[in-house]
Motif scaffolding. Sequence first.
Motif, PDB file in Angstrom:
ATOM      1  N   ILE A 152       7.162 -21.078   5.205  1.00 55.32           N
ATOM      2  CA  ILE A 152       6.892 -22.127   6.195  1.00 55.32           C
ATOM      3  C   ILE A 152       8.036 -23.132   6.220  1.00 55.32           C
ATOM      4  O   ILE A 152       8.192 -23.879   7.179  1.00 55.32           O
ATOM      5  CB  ILE A 152       5.556 -22.867   5.922  1.00 55.32           C
ATOM      6  CG1 ILE A 152       5.596 -23.646   4.608  1.00 55.32           C
ATOM      7  CG2 ILE A 152       4.376 -21.924   5.968  1.00 55.32           C
ATOM      8  CD1 ILE A 152       4.524 -24.728   4.504  1.00 55.32           C
TER       9      ILE A 152
ATOM     10  N   GLY B 195       8.040 -28.641   2.927  1.00 56.85           N
ATOM     11  CA  GLY B 195       9.385 -28.233   3.342  1.00 56.85           C
ATOM     12  C   GLY B 195      10.410 -28.154   2.223  1.00 56.85           C
ATOM     13  O   GLY B 195      11.568 -27.875   2.451  1.00 56.85           O
ATOM     14  N   ARG B 196       9.979 -28.474   0.988  1.00 56.32           N
ATOM     15  CA  ARG B 196      10.908 -28.510  -0.165  1.00 56.32           C
ATOM     16  C   ARG B 196      12.121 -29.386   0.145  1.00 56.32           C
ATOM     17  O   ARG B 196      11.946 -30.506   0.599  1.00 56.32           O
ATOM     18  CB  ARG B 196      11.331 -27.094  -0.573  1.00 56.32           C
ATOM     19  CG  ARG B 196      10.226 -26.278  -1.154  1.00 56.32           C
ATOM     20  CD  ARG B 196      10.752 -25.132  -1.954  1.00 56.32           C
ATOM     21  NE  ARG B 196      11.497 -24.189  -1.127  1.00 56.32           N
ATOM     22  CZ  ARG B 196      11.950 -23.031  -1.555  1.00 56.32           C
ATOM     23  NH1 ARG B 196      11.733 -22.682  -2.798  1.00 56.32           N
ATOM     24  NH2 ARG B 196      12.587 -22.222  -0.767  1.00 56.32           N
TER      25      ARG B 196
ATOM     26  N   GLU C 291       8.308 -33.939   2.102  1.00 50.91           N
ATOM     27  CA  GLU C 291       8.035 -34.101   0.659  1.00 50.91           C
ATOM     28  C   GLU C 291       9.309 -34.215  -0.182  1.00 50.91           C
ATOM     29  O   GLU C 291       9.311 -34.833  -1.243  1.00 50.91           O
ATOM     30  CB  GLU C 291       7.176 -32.932   0.148  1.00 50.91           C
ATOM     31  CG  GLU C 291       7.864 -31.575   0.292  1.00 50.91           C
ATOM     32  CD  GLU C 291       7.021 -30.401  -0.182  1.00 50.91           C
ATOM     33  OE1 GLU C 291       5.871 -30.600  -0.598  1.00 50.91           O
ATOM     34  OE2 GLU C 291       7.531 -29.269  -0.124  1.00 50.91           O
TER      35      GLU C 291
ATOM     36  N   ARG D 266       6.324 -21.789 -13.997  1.00 49.00           N
ATOM     37  CA  ARG D 266       6.868 -22.147 -12.700  1.00 49.00           C
ATOM     38  C   ARG D 266       8.143 -22.930 -12.957  1.00 49.00           C
ATOM     39  O   ARG D 266       8.114 -23.950 -13.632  1.00 49.00           O
ATOM     40  CB  ARG D 266       5.830 -23.001 -11.982  1.00 49.00           C
ATOM     41  CG  ARG D 266       6.266 -23.522 -10.676  1.00 49.00           C
ATOM     42  CD  ARG D 266       5.448 -22.945  -9.564  1.00 49.00           C
ATOM     43  NE  ARG D 266       6.154 -23.213  -8.313  1.00 49.00           N
ATOM     44  CZ  ARG D 266       5.682 -24.017  -7.392  1.00 49.00           C
ATOM     45  NH1 ARG D 266       4.515 -24.556  -7.546  1.00 49.00           N
ATOM     46  NH2 ARG D 266       6.380 -24.217  -6.303  1.00 49.00           N
TER      47      ARG D 266
ATOM     48  N   ARG E 179      -0.051 -24.249   5.330  1.00 47.47           N
ATOM     49  CA  ARG E 179       0.186 -22.833   5.007  1.00 47.47           C
ATOM     50  C   ARG E 179      -0.948 -21.946   5.505  1.00 47.47           C
ATOM     51  O   ARG E 179      -0.853 -20.713   5.431  1.00 47.47           O
ATOM     52  CB  ARG E 179       0.327 -22.670   3.486  1.00 47.47           C
ATOM     53  CG  ARG E 179       1.541 -23.315   2.895  1.00 47.47           C
ATOM     54  CD  ARG E 179       2.305 -22.376   1.998  1.00 47.47           C
ATOM     55  NE  ARG E 179       1.502 -21.876   0.913  1.00 47.47           N
ATOM     56  CZ  ARG E 179       1.664 -22.238  -0.375  1.00 47.47           C
ATOM     57  NH1 ARG E 179       2.584 -23.120  -0.699  1.00 47.47           N
ATOM     58  NH2 ARG E 179       0.928 -21.708  -1.319  1.00 47.47           N
TER      59      ARG E 179
HETATM   60  O1  F6P Z   1       7.651 -23.016  -0.167  1.00 46.45           O
HETATM   61  C1  F6P Z   1       6.438 -23.239   0.471  1.00 46.45           C
HETATM   62  C2  F6P Z   1       5.757 -24.444  -0.072  1.00 46.45           C
HETATM   63  O2  F6P Z   1       4.561 -24.622   0.653  1.00 46.45           O
HETATM   64  C3  F6P Z   1       6.599 -25.719  -0.096  1.00 46.45           C
HETATM   65  O3  F6P Z   1       6.691 -26.331   1.170  1.00 46.45           O
HETATM   66  C4  F6P Z   1       5.877 -26.532  -1.140  1.00 46.45           C
HETATM   67  O4  F6P Z   1       6.718 -27.471  -1.769  1.00 46.45           O
HETATM   68  C5  F6P Z   1       5.422 -25.492  -2.113  1.00 46.45           C
HETATM   69  O5  F6P Z   1       5.404 -24.260  -1.432  1.00 46.45           O
HETATM   70  C6  F6P Z   1       4.064 -25.751  -2.701  1.00 46.45           C
HETATM   71  O6  F6P Z   1       3.794 -24.784  -3.657  1.00 46.45           O
HETATM   72  P1  F6P Z   1       2.389 -24.604  -4.358  1.00 46.45           P
HETATM   73  O7  F6P Z   1       1.529 -23.771  -3.441  1.00 46.45           O
HETATM   74  O8  F6P Z   1       2.696 -23.884  -5.604  1.00 46.45           O
HETATM   75  O9  F6P Z   1       1.800 -25.961  -4.559  1.00 46.45           O
END
Ligand code: F6P
Length: 369
Positions: free
Chosen positions: A139, A183-184, A235, A254, A288
Amino acid sequence: MKKIVISTGGGDAPGLNAVIYAVVHACNRRGWEVYGSRKGYAGFLNIDDMIRLLPRDVEGIYSTGGTILGSTNKGNPFSRPVENLAGEIQIVDVSDKILRNFNRMGFDCHIAIGGDGSLDIAHRFAEKGMPVIGVPKTIDNDLEKTDRTFGFDTAVATATEALDKLHSTAKSHNRVLVVEVMGRDSGWIALYSGISGGADVILIPEIPFDMQEVCNKISDNELHDKDYSIVVVAEGAGTNTGMTFNKGKGEQGRDEMILGGVGEWVAAQIRTITGKDTRSLVLGHLQRGGSPTTFDRLLALRFGAAAVRLVEEKIFDHMVALNASTMIAVPIADAIKKRKKVDLNSDKIMTAREIGICLGDKDVLSEQR
Ligand code: F6P
């Protein structure tokens, strides 16, 4: 006759099932067998997690969210956390075992659907001799060498719809609403949804933000008889003083930081500096979920069918990619070198500035005029 295995790795994204649907059908038409490895690579380690996929198993799944195979972002086979007899966690490399089982099970190719992490793993397996093809998912839209990843359009649509809804409540209460989106380290979701959803301020990781500029914009709104504001913050955004926001190292195994908290911090700052009634919310995993948009569905189906064509042409260690309006193949190694960032000279950034959105830096346009 070929035997293909598919896996879905990393965070889920709308469109995963559409890729699986396309691969199963495109293989079936060629008389090939398809298997799905559950939860990333689990199927290569435990036969119960390796399932045969026939067209009847994927009926109608192209329109559904999630992945029928399950996914994980903790299952890197090159560094897998395993509990030993003493109850301690040890990091072990199970990649040789997976490669052995891949060959033993008689597979000809592995189609790995994932973001940069999963594709990096796929590439390492390719280097060990596994014929691999990648399909770009996330995403975040932060994969290089493809114009788009599937899942992004749906996430943007969800965030935009949320912003549309927040306008009425912000206006009714003369409030500032700060919305944190995913969005990392890239600002794609924030930028696209913020522009489309009428945000007053958009903060992205590519532009370190100045709180004073953000507050100036919010106060300026009042000059135009607008007593409320919508702030979208990615974020991964950080301040021009070097502050970044994360919730720690995350669960064991992780290796990435878990981002988050910037929305709440920005809201508190706005409250203190402007005195305005301010609330914050985190859209989180809503982005998501759900059914893929038509764009994502079509893109995912095209990626799946194109991946099977690459199997036929034996173009391994490559990823299918969208280039303008066509499907191309790019080396996986090139796609994972670095994360794709928002281009600060792009017309989307210019559009945001032209229509008066504050991006957290100095508003040079208004100063020039
Ligand atoms: O890479 C997709 C993403 O949804 C990022 O936007 C977000 O920082 C991360 O994954 C969140 O991961 P998790 O589902 O492990 O909390």
